[in-house]
Design a protein around this motif. Structure first.
Motif, PDB file in Angstrom:
ATOM      1  N   PRO A  56      -6.113  -5.170   2.366  1.00 47.58           N
ATOM      2  CA  PRO A  56      -5.214  -4.809   1.273  1.00 47.58           C
ATOM      3  C   PRO A  56      -4.796  -3.344   1.318  1.00 47.58           C
ATOM      4  N   GLY A  57      -3.529  -3.109   1.079  1.00 44.15           N
ATOM      5  CA  GLY A  57      -2.997  -1.754   1.075  1.00 44.15           C
ATOM      6  C   GLY A  57      -1.641  -1.749   0.378  1.00 44.15           C
ATOM      7  N   ILE A  58      -1.092  -0.552   0.204  1.00 41.82           N
ATOM      8  CA  ILE A  58       0.131  -0.415  -0.579  1.00 41.82           C
ATOM      9  C   ILE A  58       1.276   0.042   0.308  1.00 41.82           C
ATOM     10  N   LEU A 102       0.851  -3.895  -3.698  1.00 42.79           N
ATOM     11  CA  LEU A 102      -0.456  -4.029  -3.072  1.00 42.79           C
ATOM     12  C   LEU A 102      -0.532  -5.413  -2.448  1.00 42.79           C
TER      13      LEU A 102
END
Lengths: 272, 388
Positions: free
Chosen positions: B272-274, B279
């Protein structure tokens, strides 16, 4: 307790550079030149692969820094080096994924240990502030937020409720980068935000010249932020450290003088 | 917690300079899209202009080969040759109702850019398309198609000069001009309300397919397969089946291998990341820098994925896998030869999954593949690949 308190007693000049641009060693020299030439606050951008809030100049700086091996760790190391010789307030400008990836708790802890005073997360509006506010409070690092000409009054309230340190007023719609004139939206923005908060107001985006800086202070800004114009100087002198330091110190000194209201003695000298 | 969440995923991670724009879009969508007038107008364009509904084709030859009952949802027969038009007509019509004077879009392979150019032409709105310089070169025919329909194509030089950089540039332009411009985002990615809004415009695919299979077979399918890049054709197909006892499979781009930079399988290999306001699962290095992706299918060449897919992965409702380029090219040739249908390389990922997993299916099993686009655009490159 916090390094911002005394800075805004008179109009402050806030200078931005990308941590690690164009390489780690030069970047430290750039930061030190900026500080020695009179910047009141140093803003350090941690380079990101996808800087949607920035214009082409800062994007290129991010790319240079990343290709030269810049990381979050090296940005903190840079702050620690700066702290060996200077107490100037340091604000980190980061993209949310940089914080998220490291884990917000660890990011704020490491930032505090390095000597960071404020953190502005470019793509984290107040609605997403829950991600970091606890750690900002625990660490005593000021959560810096932006307000723009398109931010409606009810959002300004929400933002000032969370913000600390100072407010970063964005003078125009769009991204960072040099503009010919100070945005017409800047003056009304300063006036309406002033009514909502006692936080110092620093104006940025599109500010590059002494005239812009003077106009911003005259309009009531407590601080003036310059980014792309400084990054352009670094870019122009990659490989020529002496020339870079000379032009940077000259430019910073002039801008600082314009901000505090005195006229530098060598104003007629051509610095570009 | 902000709006537009799918479990923990999604959100509105945009600079303050874009908040007014996303908020106005959200309000416009809530007030315009549910009205009878808007729905009737969109339905007119989808039916009379774009050619909906698209057929659900029973494939006799493939079914015989696979040993199960295989149907294709024929989004390749939609005007423009891909599902993208469902979304661009919806968003462009919304823009018109909101009084916008100009459309901005990003494009990777060019399919979304072409679909936006079409929507702009028919709805009389000027279109500017941001496209990575690298993509402009490898998809020059699509650049020409866009220009032919009156759109302006702006090459993007920064970063890797591909889709993600085109999104960056389009978002910057939107931040500067949202007052009079609408940003037509091409997939179920980006900040809220895009993942929901684009899904809603694409759900027509699954709604039709569900009704059609009941007409053909009198029961629901056992398995539904779709390719996933950003994931708009997949979510549009899956959504009407989410509450049913139907196995849903999303197929990601396996590219040239499992090493970082060699594929586009963000759900399989990311964390998970932005990126771009949401997100979601993201292909990134240890420091959170987004890494380059690779796929033979330019439309799947994206380092993240729609946040709803991230949720559906974590809940286990949808099963995600990847197939490598060589299996994709094999599937591309296979479907062309056996059914006379040339699939887009993106859609060929879904076909490749079926080929690989054919032994799992029983004789009476019903499988629907979302054939999200036609492969004419890929024929030149395919030939090149065969020569290598």
């Amino acid at each position: 307790m916090n390094r911002f308190e005394t800075v805004f007693e008179r109009p402050a000049f806030i200078a931005f550079t990308v941590a690690g641009d164009p390489d780690l060693t030069t970047s430290l020299a750039v930061a030190q030149t900026i500080i020695h030439s009179g910047a009141d606050i140093l803003e350090l951008g941690i380079p990101f692969s996808d800087p949607v809030g920035d214009g082409p100049v800062i994007q290129r700086a991010d790319e240079r820094a990343l290709s030269a091996g810049a990381t979050t760790d090296s940005a903190f190391a840079l702050v620690r080096e700066i702290r060996k010789t200077s107490e100037v307030p340091v604000v980190l400008l980061v993209y949310c994924n940089t914080v998220y990836s490291r884990g917000p708790a660890r990011f704020y802890k490491d930032a505090k240990a390095a000597g960071v005073d404020g953190i502005l997360i470019v793509d984290m509006p107040v609605e997403e502030g829950h991600l970091v506010m606890q750690y900002a409070t625990e660490s005593g690092i000021a959560p810096i937020f932006t307000v723009t000409p398109t931010t409606p009054p009810e959002r300004v309230k929400k933002i000032t409720d969370l913000a600390g340190g100072f407010l970063y007023l964005v003078s125009l719609s769009g991204v960072t980068g040099r503009r010919e004139t100070l945005s017409e939206a800047a003056v009304p923005l300063i006036q309406r935000v002033r009514k909502e908060t006692s936080l110092p107001l620093a104006l940025g985006f599109g500010i590059a010249t002494e005239t812009h800086a003077r106009q911003a202070v005259e309009a009531g800004a407590d601080g003036v932020i310059v980014g792309s114009a400084i990054v352009e100087i670094v870019e122009r002198h990659v490989g020529d450290l002496a020339g870079m330091e000379r032009e940077l110190s000259d430019y910073i000194a002039r801008m600082k003088a314009a901000v505090v209201g005195s006229v530098p003695v060598d104003e007629d000298q051509n610095y570009v | 917690m902000s709006k537009g969440r799918f479990g923990d995923f999604g959100g509105q991670f945009v600079p303050e300079t874009l908040m007014a724009a996303v908020t106005a879009l959200e309000e416009g969508r809530n007030s315009v899209c549910p009205t009878k007038e808007f729905r009737e107008e969109l339905s007119f364009y989808l039916k009379e202009y774009a050619g909906r509904e698209t057929p659900l084709t029973f494939c006799r030859n493939v079914s015989a080969d696979m040993g199960c009952r295989v149907y294709l949802k024929r989004e390749d027969l939609l005007h423009s040759g891909a599902h993208k038009l469902n979304n661009t007509l919806g968003q462009a019509l919304l823009a018109k109702h909101m009084g916008k004077k100009r459309l901005i879009a990003e494009t990777g392979a060019g399919q979304h850019g072409v679909a936006t150019a079409i929507a702009g032409a028919v709805l009389n709105l000027p279109v500017e398309v941001y496209m990575g310089e690298t993509d402009c070169q490898r998809q020059s025919l699509n650049v020409f198609r866009m220009e032919l329909m009156g759109a302006t194509v702006i090459p993007v030089k920064g970063g890797t000069a591909t889709l993600k950089d085109a999104v960056n540039e389009a978002m910057r332009e939107w931040a500067a001009s949202s007052e009079d411009s609408a940003y037509i985002l091409g997939s179920v990615v980006g900040p809220h309300p895009y993942p929901e809004m684009v899904r809603d415009f694409q759900t027509v695919i699954g709604t039709e397919a569900r009704r059609q299979i009941l007409e053909h077979e009198g029961r629901l399918p056992d398995t539904v397969i779709a390719c996933v890049g950003g994931g708009s054709n997949a979510i549009g197909m899956f959504h009407p089946f989410l509450k049913d006892d139907v196995k849903l499979v999303g197929v990601e781009a396996g590219g040239r291998g499992k090493a970082p930079g060699e594929h586009g399988a963000s759900l399989e290999s990311g964390r998970p990341g932005i990126l771009h306001g949401a997100l979601s699962y993201l292909l990134q290095d240890d420091d959170g820098q987004v890494i380059e992706t690779y796929s033979v299918a330019a439309g799947l060449d994206y380092p993240s994925v729609g946040p709803e897919h991230s949720m559906l992965k974590d809940t286990g409702r949808v099963h995600y896998e990847s197939v490598p380029d060589d299996e994709v090219l094999n599937a591309f040739r296979y479907l062309s030869r056996r059914e006379g249908i040339v699939p887009a390389l993106e859609s060929a990922h879904a076909v490749a999954y079926l080929l690989r997993e054919q032994d799992r299916f029983e004789k009476d099993d019903i499988v629907i593949i979302n054939l999200s686009g036609r492969g004419d655009k890929d024929i030149t490159r395919e030939v090149v690949h065969e020569q290598i």
